[in-house]
Structures are given as C-alpha cells and as structure tokens.
Design a protein around this motif. Structure first.
Motif, PDB file in Angstrom:
ATOM      1  N   TRP A  47       0.753  -1.261   0.078  1.00  0.00           N
ATOM      2  CA  TRP A  47      -0.006   0.094  -0.119  1.00  0.00           C
ATOM      3  C   TRP A  47       0.866   1.384   0.163  1.00  0.00           C
ATOM      4  O   TRP A  47       0.534   2.246  -0.674  1.00  0.00           O
ATOM      5  N   ALA A  48       1.958   0.989   0.642  1.00  0.00           N
ATOM      6  CA  ALA A  48       3.058   2.330   0.892  1.00  0.00           C
ATOM      7  C   ALA A  48       3.590   2.558  -0.553  1.00  0.00           C
ATOM      8  O   ALA A  48       3.696   3.746  -1.220  1.00  0.00           O
ATOM      9  N   ASP A  49       3.706   1.612  -1.284  1.00  0.00           N
ATOM     10  CA  ASP A  49       4.367   1.713  -2.665  1.00  0.00           C
ATOM     11  C   ASP A  49       3.515   2.190  -3.482  1.00  0.00           C
ATOM     12  O   ASP A  49       3.699   3.093  -4.599  1.00  0.00           O
ATOM     13  N   LEU A  50       2.134   2.165  -3.378  1.00  0.00           N
ATOM     14  CA  LEU A  50       0.894   2.702  -4.410  1.00  0.00           C
ATOM     15  C   LEU A  50       0.716   3.956  -4.159  1.00  0.00           C
ATOM     16  O   LEU A  50       0.647   4.876  -4.918  1.00  0.00           O
ATOM     17  N   ARG A  51       0.970   4.509  -2.805  1.00  0.00           N
ATOM     18  CA  ARG A  51       1.095   5.848  -2.481  1.00  0.00           C
ATOM     19  C   ARG A  51       2.107   6.762  -2.811  1.00  0.00           C
ATOM     20  O   ARG A  51       2.090   8.003  -2.736  1.00  0.00           O
ATOM     21  N   THR A  66       0.876  -8.177  -5.445  1.00  0.00           N
ATOM     22  CA  THR A  66       1.120  -8.713  -4.057  1.00  0.00           C
ATOM     23  C   THR A  66      -0.337  -8.655  -3.287  1.00  0.00           C
ATOM     24  O   THR A  66      -0.876  -9.496  -2.732  1.00  0.00           O
ATOM     25  N   LEU A  67      -1.110  -7.451  -3.507  1.00  0.00           N
ATOM     26  CA  LEU A  67      -2.330  -7.343  -2.850  1.00  0.00           C
ATOM     27  C   LEU A  67      -3.361  -8.144  -3.580  1.00  0.00           C
ATOM     28  O   LEU A  67      -4.391  -8.556  -2.753  1.00  0.00           O
ATOM     29  N   SER A  68      -3.322  -8.465  -4.753  1.00  0.00           N
ATOM     30  CA  SER A  68      -4.366  -9.271  -5.371  1.00  0.00           C
ATOM     31  C   SER A  68      -4.129 -10.863  -5.048  1.00  0.00           C
ATOM     32  O   SER A  68      -4.925 -11.569  -4.794  1.00  0.00           O
ATOM     33  N   ARG A  69      -2.809 -11.159  -4.680  1.00  0.00           N
ATOM     34  CA  ARG A  69      -2.600 -12.398  -4.049  1.00  0.00           C
ATOM     35  C   ARG A  69      -3.187 -12.696  -2.824  1.00  0.00           C
ATOM     36  O   ARG A  69      -3.530 -13.651  -2.581  1.00  0.00           O
ATOM     37  N   GLY A  70      -3.108 -11.569  -1.962  1.00  0.00           N
ATOM     38  CA  GLY A  70      -3.985 -11.739  -0.817  1.00  0.00           C
ATOM     39  C   GLY A  70      -5.195 -11.066  -0.842  1.00  0.00           C
ATOM     40  O   GLY A  70      -5.689 -10.674   0.488  1.00  0.00           O
ATOM     41  N   ARG A  71      -5.925 -11.353  -1.806  1.00  0.00           N
ATOM     42  CA  ARG A  71      -7.587 -10.833  -1.706  1.00  0.00           C
ATOM     43  C   ARG A  71      -8.241 -11.503  -0.795  1.00  0.00           C
ATOM     44  O   ARG A  71      -9.273 -10.603  -0.206  1.00  0.00           O
ATOM     45  N   SER A  72      -8.236 -12.667  -0.495  1.00  0.00           N
ATOM     46  CA  SER A  72      -9.062 -13.461   0.420  1.00  0.00           C
ATOM     47  C   SER A  72      -8.818 -12.985   1.718  1.00  0.00           C
ATOM     48  O   SER A  72     -10.024 -12.868   2.419  1.00  0.00           O
ATOM     49  N   PRO A  79     -10.418   5.182   1.771  1.00  0.00           N
ATOM     50  CA  PRO A  79      -9.384   5.941   1.248  1.00  0.00           C
ATOM     51  C   PRO A  79      -8.503   5.272   0.272  1.00  0.00           C
ATOM     52  O   PRO A  79      -7.998   5.694  -0.734  1.00  0.00           O
ATOM     53  N   GLN A  80      -8.535   3.655   0.522  1.00  0.00           N
ATOM     54  CA  GLN A  80      -7.361   2.630  -0.057  1.00  0.00           C
ATOM     55  C   GLN A  80      -8.307   2.749  -1.573  1.00  0.00           C
ATOM     56  O   GLN A  80      -7.686   2.481  -2.645  1.00  0.00           O
ATOM     57  N   ALA A  81      -9.486   2.510  -1.676  1.00  0.00           N
ATOM     58  CA  ALA A  81     -10.345   2.570  -2.671  1.00  0.00           C
ATOM     59  C   ALA A  81     -10.073   3.990  -3.308  1.00  0.00           C
ATOM     60  O   ALA A  81     -10.082   3.692  -4.885  1.00  0.00           O
ATOM     61  N   LYS A  82     -10.250   5.040  -2.871  1.00  0.00           N
ATOM     62  CA  LYS A  82      -9.889   6.167  -3.608  1.00  0.00           C
ATOM     63  C   LYS A  82      -8.435   6.379  -4.240  1.00  0.00           C
ATOM     64  O   LYS A  82      -8.235   6.632  -5.364  1.00  0.00           O
ATOM     65  N   LEU A  83      -7.528   5.540  -3.471  1.00  0.00           N
ATOM     66  CA  LEU A  83      -6.040   5.650  -4.247  1.00  0.00           C
ATOM     67  C   LEU A  83      -6.115   4.683  -5.311  1.00  0.00           C
ATOM     68  O   LEU A  83      -5.501   5.155  -6.354  1.00  0.00           O
TER      69      LEU A  83
END
Length: 809
Positions: A47-51, A66-72, A79-83
């Motif tokens: 998440w920090a990398d995305l910001r 990485t985030l998609s792999r941990g979707r479950s 705020p993350q959705a806005k990002l």
C-alpha cells in the motif's frame, strides 16, 4: 458431494461458481501450486508503494500483484479505494485489471461503501475495456445497496454493454465463464425491471445457443448455472422478494424459452433446478403454481432429450444429449424430487445406466486398449466426478419417479435395469478374466464403479418389489417380476460386499413369490446358464484365445452360488425334467469347485431335491433321484477330503437313505461306495501312520469321519437295508489289523449299549457278538498259520463254529 456453503455467505460469486464446476472432475484443470498469502507487513509495504509518487510502473505492478494475491484476507478501506481509483488513468495494461480486481474486492467486502465513491467508479466505468474484470466490478457495483437508485440504470446499461462485447471472448475461452456468470448474478440480485431482466437473461441464453454460435454445453456449465440461480433465489428469499422470484421463473420457463430466438436447453433445465434447490436449502414452502411452472420447464427439456435420443437405450446418443442426461440427473439430485413425468423417468434411467455408471463404455475401452493407460485414467476420473458422487441421490430421485409412474413407464425402465444387470455380468466376467493379475489397478477401479451400480440395482429392485410383489396389492401384483429381480441379483452377486436391508427384503419378497407361483419358479430355473456356457469360453473371441478354467471364473462362480442358495427354497416347484436338464449338470459341476461355500451349496441342492416330492410327477422324480445318486456318490467321494466337505457329504447320504424307496439299488451303491472309500482312506492313513488305531477315539481325520457316517447309517437305513450294511461293515472290519478291529468294536459296543432302538438293538447285539468272535478266530487262525510255519501242530476244534458264525453274519 457438491459444496454446501450457504449462498448468501458467498463473498466472491465467481469463486463459488468455479468450485461448483470443479466438482465435475472431468472438467477440472490441473491445479497449480498455490502461492502462500503475503504477510501483513508485505501488504502494508505494498500500500505504501502505491501511495509513493516516485514509484515506477514495475514497482507499482509488483505491489498490485502482491495485494491481489492476498485478496481473500484483504480489507480495502474507502481511502484505499480512492487511491486505487486515482491509479486507473495511469495504469499500464497489465496493472489495469489488477486495480479493477481490488476495487471489486472493496465493493464485495466493505460493509458500508461510500456512495460518492461508488458514483466515481461508475463515472469512469465507460472507459473500461471489455473484460471479465469490468463485468465483475460493474456487477458488484449494481448489487451494492449503497449505490443510489438513480445510478442503477446507467450501471446496468454499462454492464449490458460489457456483456455483449465479451460474448465472443466467452465463445473462444469458456474458462472465463465463472466471471461472466458472476457479473450477471450480481446484476440479477438487484433488478426489479422485467424488461431489463429479460435482456440480461438473454445473454445467458446466447452463451449456449446453437443459433448464436454459442459454446458446447458441459456438466460443469450446468453446475455453475444451478449454483448461480440458487444464489440469486436465496437472496430474494432472504429479502422476501416474491415478485422478483416469480419474474425470474417466468423468464426461464419453458413457455418463455420456446418464444426466444436463442433456445438453450441447459439453461432451461438447470436454472429451475437452482431455484428449487434454493427453496429446499432455505426450507421455504414453494407456491404450488410456481412449482408447477418450474417442473414443467424441467419436464420440457426431458421430453426434448428423449425425442432427440429416440427409442434406443441411449447407447448412441449425441454429445449434447449426453450432457443433458447428466444435467437432468445431477440437477434433480440437487433440487429433490419433482412430480412424475414419463420423460423425466426415462432420462433418469438412461442417465444412471449410461452416464452415472457407464460400465459398458469402460469395459469396451479397457478391452480394446488392454496395454494402454487411457482406460485407467478415465475410470479414475469418473470415480472423482460430481456425477458419480451424486449416484445415491440420483437413484433416490429415480425411485421416487418410479413409485408414481404408470404401468407402461414402470415396465420400460424395469426392462432397462434387468438388461443392464446382465450386460454388466457378461462384461465384468470378461474384464475380470482378462485383467486379473495384469491390470489390477484398472480392474479395481472398474469394480468400484460396478459396486456402486450394484447398490443402485438393489435399491431399485427393492422399490419394484414393494409395488409388484405385494400380494395385498392385487392390481399391481406381478409374480413374473420375481424371477427378473432374482436373475438381476444373480448377475450382480459378485459385487455384493455387504448385507443390505433392501437386498434382503427384495430377495425375501421374490422368493416368497416363487414359492407360490410355479411359472415364475420355472422361469428362474431356465435362466441358469447352460453347462456348455459354464465350462467353455463361448461368445467372446478374447476368451476363446485364452486358456479358460471355469473354476477360476470368480464372477461366474458368484452368480451360480446365488442360484444354488435360492433354489432350495423353491425346489418342489421345479419340474423333474427341468431339474435334470438345467440344475443337475450345474450342481454336479460345482460340487467339485475348490471354494467350500460353493460345494456346500451344491450338496444342499442335492439334499433339497432328494427330500422333495410332488404328487403330479412322483414316479418320475423318484427315478431321477435314483439316477442322480450314482453320479453324486462318484463326484462327492472322488474329491473327498480334498474338496468335498464332510458335512455336505453326510447330509447328502442321510437324505438319500431317508427319502429313496426301501431296497433301492441307489442305496446299495451308496453303502458300497462309502465302505470302499473308508477302506481306501484307512489303507492310506495306516501307511502314513501305523499307530493311528491307538489314537482312534480322539481322531477327527477323514477315515474316522467316513466310518462314523457308516455307523450312523445303521440307525438311518431301512430295516430291509440293514443286513447288507452290516455285511459290508463286517467284511471291512475283518480285514483290519487287531488294533483297528478293537477300536471299531469298542465304538460299536458303546453305541449299541446307548441305543434305545428296540427293533434294531437285538439284531445288533447278536451281530456284534458274532463279529467279535470272528475277529478273535481270525487272530487264532493267524497264530495257527504262524505256528505251522515253524512245524508246531495246533488243534482246530473251532472250525465248525467259525463257519456257523460267518454264515450268521
């Protein structure tokens, strides 16, 4: 069994649909090694990398992966959705679907998504490329209660546009189907507009419509459709939206489907099944009118399938018809029984015989490719399939349909089942002989399928016996069915591993009917394979090329053992000529089978026949009994004690001396044969153990058993036969050494002393005294001969007494 997760607890509908498809093992792709989910620290760093404004595209792509792999396990906040939404315009083609996927996760997992944020997603959706990710996101957006009602219509318009654009991709790659169906499912869950409902469902029809160039249907597709409509209906039930359920059922009804340009039988069949399953799993009573409409849709597809198949047994049906038969079976197994329909009953029958238990297909494949692994792989694949795992439920639905069927439909499916049993016997017998010891793994898998088929036949036969072998139900009572049930059971006997109450009850009803109906009994006996078929490999080129040994044919032996066990219960109804022609050769053949259970049963048949009698043909029966005794004694004693069980021999001898006429030559022959066998056994035993007579009393060997049987006959034979028996015994005992004479004389003295037979006892006492005297004189004679050899003179004063005693004996 298919997954039993509660439909409304499903977060990602496409995963649930994919799992339903994977339940059909024949369609399961090879599993890839699942990567472990990322840790919390790794997720925070992503998440920090995305910001980070300075992050380059590869770094952003890595963070998104990485985030998609941990979707479950991932929770996406507002705020993350806005990002994520801010990243969309600058995302690369590889990163764009990952961003959509994470936004989709936000919509499905957020308990209170922000309405302005939802509207923002909708506003940029027009720029999305047509893809399954776009369909999932817009479907989840339309299903979100937080989306304002005014935005629902534009959202659905965008979704329909994506569905239309994505259809060619679905036609090319059916692996995308779960996401496509999930998007439609999300949209259906919020729809209240009947016109738009029909438009969205039309996309479903086009997927499998031959007119639209759709994809070929498969069982996995049918399972996904069933789960999709179960999920939608469960949602409507939870919100008590009865009108939406009626609208949905109206759009998938048979009448509405006929008017569509794109007709998809798979959808018309499995969608109603999913609706019924939802009512069933939620334990909600369905309106009778609605149920009738739903059942009509299923029946309509069944009628179309039967008309497509024709009047054959289903062995030459098209691939599409195979799929529909599979879907009818598993669909009804999932949703429960429906009202009787002749086409549904026949489809279930054909599905069980050709799809759930396709033994003929596997036998043919295994025999055509003896040295290949294709048959083994196919058999294992079928054992893991959803269809095979639902075999019990399918059988239950089939029996429920049968219970409500008319007489013509009942007779039709009965004939299919009985013929199927005989086909399984013929092919299993061949496969077992060919593959035993060579392809044991393949044979084991085939037998697992066949064992399940046996259970199906048993459950069905039990249902048939309730209706047609119940004498209290005179309008349905059909005694001829009893022999068909027993013949079917005989064919499947090799596969019986456990005692089932249904099996016991069906056999009991059938046997009771045989005992009251001579024609059925005759029909059952006539079904016994003839002697030439039992001993020679007839009707199979493969067997004729191999060295066939009848006693090693386990499948055939099991079938004959079934006959041998059932026949004693109705032997009095078997005509004498039929017994001599069909039963006696088989009985004598299996009397020398190495399996003791089989030989015992053969002896039981002989005992039952000798003990039986019918006034109508008593004379002919006696003649045949006397004729059979001669061969019986030869066959039984020829392999005693190696094969013939003593209990079987003893029961056979006891029966013939009791039930044959006094003075019958057959009894004379029986006594003579037993004495000759005793003499032979004692001679061999003495050559191996000269001291055997010293331990005679505690012995349990073959010589002792045969002699005990002869001594027992003293009290069993008719008084007219007693002199001959005593003469034979005396001649045998006199030839024995001193220890043997003493052992037998002591035993006979004890038996006579204990006897309370006032008729025989005086005769036996006198006979024993004379026999003892003769034995002692034989000893004295032997002493005299020895003395004369040494020149010693011994007086012979007792020669006259000796002659008199011998004459008396």
């Amino acid at each position: 069994m298919l997954s039993n997760s509660r439909p409304r607890q499903i977060l990602f509908l496409e995963h649930w649909l994919r799992a339903a498809a994977a339940a059909d093992a024949s369609q399961t792709p090879s599993p890839a090694a699942a990567a472990p989910p990322p840790s919390a620290a790794v997720i925070l760093r992503s998440w920090a990398d995305l910001r980070d404004p300075s992050a380059d595209p590869p770094r952003l792509l890595s963070a998104l992966l990485t985030l998609s792999r941990g979707r479950s396990a991932l929770h996406v906040s507002d705020p993350q959705a806005k990002l994520l939404l801010s990243l969309l315009p600058s995302s690369s083609p590889d990163a764009f679907p990952l961003v959509l996927s994470l936004l989709y996760t936000y919509l499905r997992k957020s308990s209170r998504p922000s309405p302005p944020l939802l509207l923002s997603i909708l506003s940029v959706s027009s720029s999305f490329p047509p893809s399954t990710h776009s369909i999932l996101l817009l479907g989840a957006l339309s299903a979100s209660p937080a989306l304002p009602a005014s935005a629902l219509s534009p959202c659905l318009d965008h979704l329909c546009s994506f569905l239309d654009s994505s259809l060619p991709a679905i036609f090319r790659d059916a692996d995308l189907l779960p996401e496509f169906l999930a998007g439609i499912g999300y949209a259906l869950s919020r729809l209240e507009d009947d016109a738009r409902l029909g438009k969205i469902l039309n996309f479903l029809f086009r997927i499998w419509s031959a007119e639209a160039g759709g994809i070929r249907p498969s069982l996995s597709h049918g399972l996904m459709v069933l789960r999709l409509f179960e999920w939608c209906t469960s949602g409507f039930l939870a919100s008590r939206s009865w009108s939406r359920i009626e609208s949905l059922c109206g759009e998938i009804s048979a009448n509405r489907s006929k008017s569509r340009g794109n007709f998809a039988p798979l959808l018309v069949l499995m969608a109603p099944a999913g609706v019924l399953r939802a009512f069933r799993s939620n334990r909600v009573e369905i309106d009778p009118r609605l149920r009738k409409s739903i059942e009509e849709s299923i029946s309509y597809v069944a009628e179309c399938t039967i008309s497509r198949i024709g009047t054959d047994s289903g062995s030459n049906v098209s691939d599409d018809s195979h799929v529909l038969l599979q879907c009818i079976a598993i669909g009804l197994a999932q949703c429960g029984s429906i009202s009787f329909n002749a086409s549904v009953l026949r489809c279930l029958c054909l599905s069980l015989l050709n799809e759930v238990f396709p033994l003929q297909y596997f036998f043919r494949m295994s025999l055509e490719n003896v040295n290949e692994n294709s048959a083994t792989c196919k058999a294992k694949e079928h054992l893991g399939s959803a269809l095979f795992k639902e075999a019990g439920a399918v059988t239950g639905v089939f029996c429920n349909q049968y219970a409500s069927a008319d007489e013509v439909s009942k007779a039709m499916v009965e004939n299919h089942l009985w013929d199927y049993s005989q086909e399984v016997y013929s092919n299993l017998r061949l496969a077992a002989w060919v593959h035993r010891g060579k392809s044991d793994e393949l044979l084991g898998d085939l037998e697992k399928i066949a064992e399940a088929a046996f259970l199906m036949v048993v459950v069905f036969a039990a249902e048939v016996s309730k209706h047609k072998l119940n004498s209290k139900s005179s309008h349905e009572f059909r005694p001829e069915v009893s022999s068909r049930i027993l013949v079917a059971f005989s064919c499947m006997e090799y596969l019986r591993r456990v005692r089932l109450p249904e099996y016991t009850e069906a056999v009991r009803r059938a046997v009771l009917t045989l005992q009251e109906n001579a024609d059925s009994c005759v029909s059952f006996v006539e079904s016994i394979p003839p002697y030439t078929e039992l001993t020679k490999a007839q009707g199979s080129i493969i067997l004729e090329r191999m060295r066939y040994i009848w006693s090693q044919d386990e499948v055939q032996t099991s079938r004959i053992l079934f006959y041998l066990r059932v026949l004693p219960t109705c032997i009095s109804f078997v005509p004498t000529s039929l017994f001599g022609k069909r039963v006696a050769p088989t009985m004598f053949l299996y009397m020398q089978h190495p399996n003791e259970k089989v030989t015992r049963a053969s002896h039981s048949i002989f005992v039952s026949f000798v003990s039986s009698g019918k006034d109508s043909d008593q004379d002919d029966r006696v003649v045949l009994k006397e004729q059979l005794v001669f061969y019986y004694m030869q066959r039984a004693l020829q392999v005693y004690p190696r094969i013939t069980p003593f209990e079987g021999l003893a029961s056979g001898v006891a029966a013939l001396v009791r039930h044959l006429p006094a003075g019958s030559p057959a009894i004379f022959y029986c006594i003579h044969s037993l004495v000759a066998k005793a003499s032979d056994l004692c001679g061999k035993a003495m050559s191996e153990d000269p001291t055997m007579w010293k331990n005679w009393e505690g012995s349990s060997g073959p010589p002792k058993k045969v002699l005990d049987l002869l001594l027992r006959l003293i009290y069993l034979v008719d008084i007219q036969m007693l002199p001959y028996l005593l003469k034979q015994l005396a001649e045998f005992i006199i030839q024995l050494p001193k220890d043997g004479q003493n052992a037998l004389l002591d035993e006979m003295y004890f038996q006579v002393a204990e006897s309370d037979d006032v008729t025989r006892k005086p005769v036996l006492v006198s006979w024993l005294q004379s026999l003892s005297f003769i034995c002692s004189q034989k000893k004295a004679s032997s002493t005299t001969e020895a003395a004369e050899k040494h020149g010693i003179s011994v007086p012979n004063n007792d020669s006259l007494s000796w002659n008199r005693t011998s004459a008396r004996l």
